[in-house]
Structure formats: structure tokens, C-alpha cells
Design an enzyme around this catalytic site. Structure first.
Site, PDB file in Angstrom:
ATOM      1  N   ARG A 118     -62.786 -49.326 -15.278  1.00 45.25           N
ATOM      2  CA  ARG A 118     -63.876 -49.890 -16.099  1.00 45.25           C
ATOM      3  C   ARG A 118     -63.587 -49.699 -17.597  1.00 45.25           C
ATOM      4  O   ARG A 118     -63.266 -50.641 -18.299  1.00 45.25           O
ATOM      5  CB  ARG A 118     -65.210 -49.232 -15.691  1.00 45.25           C
ATOM      6  CG  ARG A 118     -66.439 -49.921 -16.255  1.00 45.25           C
ATOM      7  CD  ARG A 118     -66.782 -49.554 -17.685  1.00 45.25           C
ATOM      8  NE  ARG A 118     -66.957 -48.129 -17.918  1.00 45.25           N
ATOM      9  CZ  ARG A 118     -67.124 -47.602 -19.120  1.00 45.25           C
ATOM     10  NH1 ARG A 118     -67.139 -48.361 -20.189  1.00 45.25           N
ATOM     11  NH2 ARG A 118     -67.243 -46.292 -19.273  1.00 45.25           N
ATOM     12  N   ASP A 119     -63.660 -48.476 -18.076  1.00 44.26           N
ATOM     13  CA  ASP A 119     -63.480 -48.234 -19.517  1.00 44.26           C
ATOM     14  C   ASP A 119     -62.057 -48.594 -19.926  1.00 44.26           C
ATOM     15  O   ASP A 119     -61.813 -49.047 -21.046  1.00 44.26           O
ATOM     16  CB  ASP A 119     -63.767 -46.755 -19.825  1.00 44.26           C
ATOM     17  CG  ASP A 119     -64.181 -46.504 -21.262  1.00 44.26           C
ATOM     18  OD1 ASP A 119     -64.124 -47.444 -22.072  1.00 44.26           O
ATOM     19  OD2 ASP A 119     -64.558 -45.366 -21.583  1.00 44.26           O
ATOM     20  N   HIS A 153     -66.592 -36.891 -22.282  1.00 46.00           N
ATOM     21  CA  HIS A 153     -65.865 -38.166 -22.220  1.00 46.00           C
ATOM     22  C   HIS A 153     -65.188 -38.345 -23.587  1.00 46.00           C
ATOM     23  O   HIS A 153     -65.828 -38.711 -24.560  1.00 46.00           O
ATOM     24  CB  HIS A 153     -66.905 -39.253 -21.943  1.00 46.00           C
ATOM     25  CG  HIS A 153     -66.392 -40.658 -21.881  1.00 46.00           C
ATOM     26  ND1 HIS A 153     -66.475 -41.437 -20.736  1.00 46.00           N
ATOM     27  CD2 HIS A 153     -65.833 -41.462 -22.812  1.00 46.00           C
ATOM     28  CE1 HIS A 153     -65.982 -42.635 -20.981  1.00 46.00           C
ATOM     29  NE2 HIS A 153     -65.591 -42.676 -22.240  1.00 46.00           N
ATOM     30  N   HIS A 208     -62.151 -39.859 -26.129  1.00 40.47           N
ATOM     31  CA  HIS A 208     -61.088 -40.817 -26.439  1.00 40.47           C
ATOM     32  C   HIS A 208     -60.104 -40.101 -27.350  1.00 40.47           C
ATOM     33  O   HIS A 208     -60.463 -39.140 -28.034  1.00 40.47           O
ATOM     34  CB  HIS A 208     -61.674 -42.068 -27.101  1.00 40.47           C
ATOM     35  CG  HIS A 208     -62.435 -42.931 -26.130  1.00 40.47           C
ATOM     36  ND1 HIS A 208     -62.008 -44.178 -25.739  1.00 40.47           N
ATOM     37  CD2 HIS A 208     -63.577 -42.700 -25.431  1.00 40.47           C
ATOM     38  CE1 HIS A 208     -62.867 -44.688 -24.862  1.00 40.47           C
ATOM     39  NE2 HIS A 208     -63.833 -43.816 -24.656  1.00 40.47           N
ATOM     40  N   CYS A 217     -63.487 -49.121 -26.335  1.00 41.80           N
ATOM     41  CA  CYS A 217     -64.716 -49.893 -26.219  1.00 41.80           C
ATOM     42  C   CYS A 217     -64.622 -51.123 -27.120  1.00 41.80           C
ATOM     43  O   CYS A 217     -64.313 -50.995 -28.306  1.00 41.80           O
ATOM     44  CB  CYS A 217     -65.908 -49.029 -26.621  1.00 41.80           C
ATOM     45  SG  CYS A 217     -67.454 -49.934 -26.576  1.00 41.80           S
ATOM     46  N   ASN A 219     -58.855 -43.921 -23.737  1.00 41.98           N
ATOM     47  CA  ASN A 219     -59.441 -42.688 -23.212  1.00 41.98           C
ATOM     48  C   ASN A 219     -58.337 -41.652 -23.088  1.00 41.98           C
ATOM     49  O   ASN A 219     -57.157 -41.978 -22.999  1.00 41.98           O
ATOM     50  CB  ASN A 219     -59.994 -42.943 -21.807  1.00 41.98           C
ATOM     51  CG  ASN A 219     -61.185 -43.863 -21.819  1.00 41.98           C
ATOM     52  OD1 ASN A 219     -62.308 -43.420 -21.932  1.00 41.98           O
ATOM     53  ND2 ASN A 219     -60.936 -45.161 -21.719  1.00 41.98           N
TER      54      ASN A 219
HETATM   55  P1  HMG Z   1     -78.338 -59.869 -24.760  1.00 43.06           P
HETATM   56  O1  HMG Z   1     -77.526 -61.074 -25.153  1.00 43.06           O
HETATM   57  O2  HMG Z   1     -79.089 -59.162 -25.809  1.00 43.06           O
HETATM   58  O3  HMG Z   1     -79.363 -60.073 -23.564  1.00 43.06           O
HETATM   59  O4  HMG Z   1     -77.324 -58.875 -24.040  1.00 43.06           O
HETATM   60  P2  HMG Z   1     -79.968 -61.210 -22.738  1.00 43.06           P
HETATM   61  O5  HMG Z   1     -80.876 -60.517 -21.797  1.00 43.06           O
HETATM   62  O6  HMG Z   1     -80.513 -62.251 -23.671  1.00 43.06           O
HETATM   63  O7  HMG Z   1     -78.752 -61.819 -21.898  1.00 43.06           O
HETATM   64  C1  HMG Z   1     -77.805 -62.760 -22.396  1.00 43.06           C
HETATM   65  C2  HMG Z   1     -77.196 -63.515 -21.227  1.00 43.06           C
HETATM   66  O8  HMG Z   1     -76.531 -62.603 -20.339  1.00 43.06           O
HETATM   67  C3  HMG Z   1     -78.248 -64.235 -20.383  1.00 43.06           C
HETATM   68  O9  HMG Z   1     -77.596 -65.338 -19.816  1.00 43.06           O
HETATM   69  C4  HMG Z   1     -78.529 -63.220 -19.284  1.00 43.06           C
HETATM   70  O10 HMG Z   1     -78.992 -63.806 -18.097  1.00 43.06           O
HETATM   71  C5  HMG Z   1     -77.165 -62.628 -19.048  1.00 43.06           C
HETATM   72  P3  HMG Z   1     -77.858 -66.828 -20.404  1.00 43.06           P
HETATM   73  O11 HMG Z   1     -79.336 -67.055 -20.278  1.00 43.06           O
HETATM   74  O12 HMG Z   1     -77.382 -66.774 -21.834  1.00 43.06           O
HETATM   75  O13 HMG Z   1     -76.992 -67.698 -19.509  1.00 43.06           O
HETATM   76  N1  HMG Z   1     -77.206 -61.242 -18.554  1.00 43.06           N
HETATM   77  C6  HMG Z   1     -76.439 -60.789 -17.566  1.00 43.06           C
HETATM   78  N2  HMG Z   1     -75.515 -61.391 -16.784  1.00 43.06           N
HETATM   79  C7  HMG Z   1     -74.900 -60.612 -15.870  1.00 43.06           C
HETATM   80  N3  HMG Z   1     -75.152 -59.280 -15.709  1.00 43.06           N
HETATM   81  C8  HMG Z   1     -76.062 -58.659 -16.467  1.00 43.06           C
HETATM   82  C9  HMG Z   1     -76.745 -59.417 -17.442  1.00 43.06           C
HETATM   83  N4  HMG Z   1     -77.693 -59.116 -18.347  1.00 43.06           N
HETATM   84  C10 HMG Z   1     -77.969 -60.237 -19.018  1.00 43.06           C
HETATM   85  N5  HMG Z   1     -76.302 -57.367 -16.297  1.00 43.06           N
HETATM   86  C11 HMG Z   1     -76.725 -57.017 -22.630  1.00 43.06           C
HETATM   87  C12 HMG Z   1     -77.740 -57.581 -23.614  1.00 43.06           C
HETATM   88  C13 HMG Z   1     -77.068 -55.553 -22.395  1.00 43.06           C
HETATM   89  C14 HMG Z   1     -76.790 -57.800 -21.337  1.00 43.06           C
HETATM   90  C15 HMG Z   1     -75.299 -57.144 -23.269  1.00 43.06           C
HETATM   91  O14 HMG Z   1     -75.351 -56.610 -24.548  1.00 43.06           O
HETATM   92  C16 HMG Z   1     -74.226 -56.461 -22.476  1.00 43.06           C
HETATM   93  O15 HMG Z   1     -73.945 -56.835 -21.351  1.00 43.06           O
HETATM   94  N6  HMG Z   1     -73.549 -55.450 -23.093  1.00 43.06           N
HETATM   95  C17 HMG Z   1     -72.522 -54.697 -22.437  1.00 43.06           C
HETATM   96  C18 HMG Z   1     -71.498 -54.234 -23.423  1.00 43.06           C
HETATM   97  C19 HMG Z   1     -70.493 -53.326 -22.756  1.00 43.06           C
HETATM   98  O16 HMG Z   1     -70.243 -53.400 -21.563  1.00 43.06           O
HETATM   99  N7  HMG Z   1     -69.856 -52.435 -23.548  1.00 43.06           N
HETATM  100  C20 HMG Z   1     -68.876 -51.547 -23.093  1.00 43.06           C
HETATM  101  C21 HMG Z   1     -69.414 -50.432 -22.217  1.00 43.06           C
HETATM  102  S1  HMG Z   1     -70.101 -49.026 -23.081  1.00 43.06           S
HETATM  103  C22 HMG Z   1     -68.763 -48.022 -23.428  1.00 43.06           C
HETATM  104  O17 HMG Z   1     -67.653 -48.436 -23.256  1.00 43.06           O
HETATM  105  C23 HMG Z   1     -68.989 -46.622 -23.851  1.00 43.06           C
HETATM  106  C24 HMG Z   1     -68.791 -45.636 -22.720  1.00 43.06           C
HETATM  107  O18 HMG Z   1     -67.500 -45.768 -22.146  1.00 43.06           O
HETATM  108  C25 HMG Z   1     -68.954 -44.212 -23.219  1.00 43.06           C
HETATM  109  C26 HMG Z   1     -68.143 -43.910 -24.455  1.00 43.06           C
HETATM  110  O19 HMG Z   1     -66.945 -44.163 -24.493  1.00 43.06           O
HETATM  111  O20 HMG Z   1     -68.745 -43.361 -25.375  1.00 43.06           O
HETATM  112  C27 HMG Z   1     -69.809 -45.853 -21.607  1.00 43.06           C
HETATM  113 MG    MG Z   2     -65.493 -44.726 -23.157  1.00 40.40          MG
END
Ligand code: HMG
Ligand code: MG
Length: 303
Positions: free
Chosen positions: A19-20, A211, A213, A244, A253
Site C-alpha cells: 500500500r504505502d 511509522h 520514512h 506519500c 518508508n
Molecule cells: P473528495 O474529492 O474531497 O471527496 O475526496 P468526494 O466525497 O467529493 O469524492 C470525490 C469522488 O471520489 C466522488 O466520485 C466519490 O464518489 C469518489 P465522483 O462523484 O467524482 O465520480 N469517492 C470514492 N471512490 C472510491 N472509494 C472511496 C471514495 N470516496 C469518494 N473511498 C477522499 C476525499 C478522502 C475520498 C480523497 O481525498 C481520497 O481518497 N484521499 C486519499 C489520499 C491517499 O490515499 N493518500 C495516501 C494515504 S495516507 C499516507 O500515505 C500516510 C500514511 O502512510 C502514514 C504516514 O506515512 O504518515 C497512512
Molecule cells: Mg507512510
């Protein structure tokens, strides 16, 4: 006084490579390769493998095949396969394919959270509330992530009090474990240990994970400092993959192979076959067209 952690203690590694590690890859990785990666990781004895993300495919196109991947993997009994979910839509998609552990994610920095999930910290926590309620009713475990615990690419310094507040909220809502993420790999050991102690004053240490990096090459030193404080759950990614997409400049990571070499060298237990893991790391790197990012992976290949 000897501050090193006790030999024979078990450290649970949460492997976040699929995933990450992959979410930041520019070129789409074939679904079959993702499945093979997870199956190979399962054979190493890893106790927890974060398989994919049920986030918006518009935000993270690389993981748009989450359902296909999750359906195709061979789940090894005793291994957990958590997936990231940002909201109820993600929870529904994950449940539809039989996921039995999910992870919600927010940050200690407002600016980062806005870029990453388009919500304030409080809004994101409100979004998680129904996910946590449904998960409790469904018997699904929920892990919680707090990102940017030692610094933010947009805001700069992050007050420890903000990390403590968000971690406490996630734990109070029902997350069984809170992973504290140095998303941009900027921390150093004393800061990492002090942050961990501050959180542990409010959330039991046994419910915390770290966690790191490796952007500044501090990840292993930070992990050792946190082991000395008493942490026994560490996130890492095979071959040091990842970063990320919403954290400018964040590198990979910390490599799982390097963490496990450190732990085994301390006499601690992980249940992981390091040689098999290092081989998997080199296999992944070759699929991604580069050298493994694990120092141990390289050293073992040359030995
Ligand atoms: P948004 O654009 O504000 O929200 O996104 P929305 O509700 O308006 O949704 C936009 C579109 O996405 C819509 O579709 C929704 O239906 C769809 P449209 O009407 O445009 O066709 N949608 C989805 N589709 C599939 N699965 C879903 C989903 N939700 C909405 N779950 C949202 C808000 C949270 C969805 C978006 O910002 C998002 O998905 N962000 C994820 C970003 C991400 O994955 N980042 C990386 C992970 S975090 C990380 O890496 C840190 C970590 O590792 C820890 C660390 O390292 O510190 C965890
Ligand atoms: Mg991470």
C-alpha cells in the site's frame, strides 16, 4: 544503565509495502504483480500486511484495482491484511470483498490533511465515526494513522500536543492501535522518543505503533529510540518502497529488511524469515526497474 530493549521480546512488523510502498509509483504496477508481492510477503511469516487502499481512484490511481487485488491474494491463516479506508464508501468497498481489518488515516497537521484527504482534522474524525461504529457492529478491527507527527511539508513544525490530541481521539473512538507516522522522515531520535512518551501518557504504549520514512536517513535510529521507550509495533515497507503522493519530498518508508536485521541483531523476535523477505524486496525492486532500497537486501545479495 542498559536502555536497550529486552532480547526475546516480540516486535510486530506491519508491512506496508503493497500500500504505502506502491501508492506513490508513477507507472501503474500490474495487478498480478501486486498479488504476487502480497503472496510472497505472506510466505515470509509477516504477521500483518497492509494490502491496498480503498480510497478514491481519482486521488490514487495506482490502487484503483484494490478489489481485484484483495480478491486474488491467498490469505494465510494468522496473518492480518488491513486496508486503508478514508470514509464509508471505502468501508463498503472493502467489506464487499471480505476485508476484516481496516485503517483510517488523518494527520496532526491541518495543512497536510487538507492536501491528503481534503478535510480538516476534525472533519476527518467525524467521517471516521460511522466507519468505526459499523466496524464495531461487524466485528472488524480498525487501526488509526496519525501522519506528520514530527513535521509537515506545508506547516513546518507540528506541536506534540496536536499529535497527542489526535491519537487520543482515534483511540477513544475505538481504534485498537494508533500508528504514529513521520510522513516526511524529518525526525531525529530524541524528538521521536519525546513525542512517543507524550502520546503514551494518554494512550497505552501497547496500543501504539511507529511509522518512519527514511528521507534523512534517521529511521533506524528513530526506531531504536522508540524501542527503548517500549514500542513493540513497527511499520515498514519491503525494499524501502514508497512515499506519500501528498507529502512533497517524502522518500521511501524504512525498509522492512533493515528493521528486521536490527531487531534480530538485538535478539528480538519478529517471526519473519529475513532471507525470504530480502529476496522478495529484490524481486519487487526488479519489477519496479530499480535496485532494492534496502541496505540489508543489497548486503545479503552480495554475501
Ligand atoms: P473528495 O474529492 O474531497 O471527496 O475526496 P468526494 O466525497 O467529493 O469524492 C470525490 C469522488 O471520489 C466522488 O466520485 C466519490 O464518489 C469518489 P465522483 O462523484 O467524482 O465520480 N469517492 C470514492 N471512490 C472510491 N472509494 C472511496 C471514495 N470516496 C469518494 N473511498 C477522499 C476525499 C478522502 C475520498 C480523497 O481525498 C481520497 O481518497 N484521499 C486519499 C489520499 C491517499 O490515499 N493518500 C495516501 C494515504 S495516507 C499516507 O500515505 C500516510 C500514511 O502512510 C502514514 C504516514 O506515512 O504518515 C497512512
Ligand atoms: Mg507512510
Amino acid at each position: 544503565m542498559d536502555t536497550l530493549p529486552a532480547p526475546a521480546d516480540f516486535v510486530r512488523i506491519v508491512e506496508v509495502g503493497p500500500r504505502d510502498g506502491l501508492q506513490n509509483e508513477k507507472t501503474l504496477v500490474a495487478t498480478a504483480d501486486k498479488v504476487e508481492l502480497i503472496d510472497r510477503l505472506s510466505r515470509t511469516g509477516l504477521p500483518s500486511i497492509e494490502a491496498t487502499s480503498f480510497v478514491s481512484p481519482k486521488w490514487v490511481p495506482q490502487l484503483a484495482d484494490a478489489a481485484e487485488v484483495f480478491t486474488a491474494i491467498q490469505r494465510r491463516p494468522g496473518t492480518a491484511y488491513p486496508v486503508l479506508v478514508p470514509n464509508e464508501t471505502g468501508y463498503d468497498r472493502a467489506r464487499a470483498v471480505g476485508v476484516d481489518e481496516v485503517a483510517v488515516f488523518t494527520a496532526a497537521s491541518e495543512a497536510f490533511n487538507r492536501k491528503n484527504i481534503n478535510a480538516s482534522i476534525d472533519e476527518s474524525i467525524e467521517r471516521f465515526r460511522p466507519v468505526l461504529e459499523r466496524a464495531a457492529a461487524d466485528g472488524i478491527k480498525v487501526r488509526g494513522y496519525v501522519s506528520t507527527v514530527l513535521g509537515c511539508p506545508y506547516q513546518g513544525d507540528v506541536p506534540v500536543a496536536d499529535v497527542v490530541r489526535v491519537a487520543r481521539q482515534l483511540h477513544a473512538m475505538g481504534c485498537y492501535e494508533i500508528s504514529l507516522g513521520d510522513t516526511i522522515g524529518i525526525g531525529t531520535p530524541r524528538k521521536a522518543a519525546d513525542m512517543l512518551k507524550a502520546v503514551a501518557a494518554e494512550v497505552p504504549l501497547s496500543a501504539l505503533a511507529v511509522h518512519f520514512h527514511d528521507t534523512y536517513g534517521q529511521a533506524l535510529a528513530n526506531i531504536l529510540a522508540c524501542l527503548e521507550v517500549g514500542i513493540r509495533v513497527v511499520d515498514s515497507a519491503v525494499s524501502g518502497a514508497g512515499g506519500c503522493p501528498y507529502a512533497k519530498g517524502a522518500s521511501g518508508n524504512v525498509a522492512s529488511e533493515d528493521v528486521i536485521y536490527l531487531l534480530h541483531g538485538l535478539g528480538m523476535r519478529t517471526g519473519v524469515d529475513l532471507d525470504l523477505l530480502a529476496e522478495t524486496g529484490r524481486w519487487l525492486a526488479s519489477r519496479l526497474g530499480r535496485e532494492t532500497g534496502s541496505r540489508v537486501g543489497k548486503a545479503l545479495a552480495a554475501a
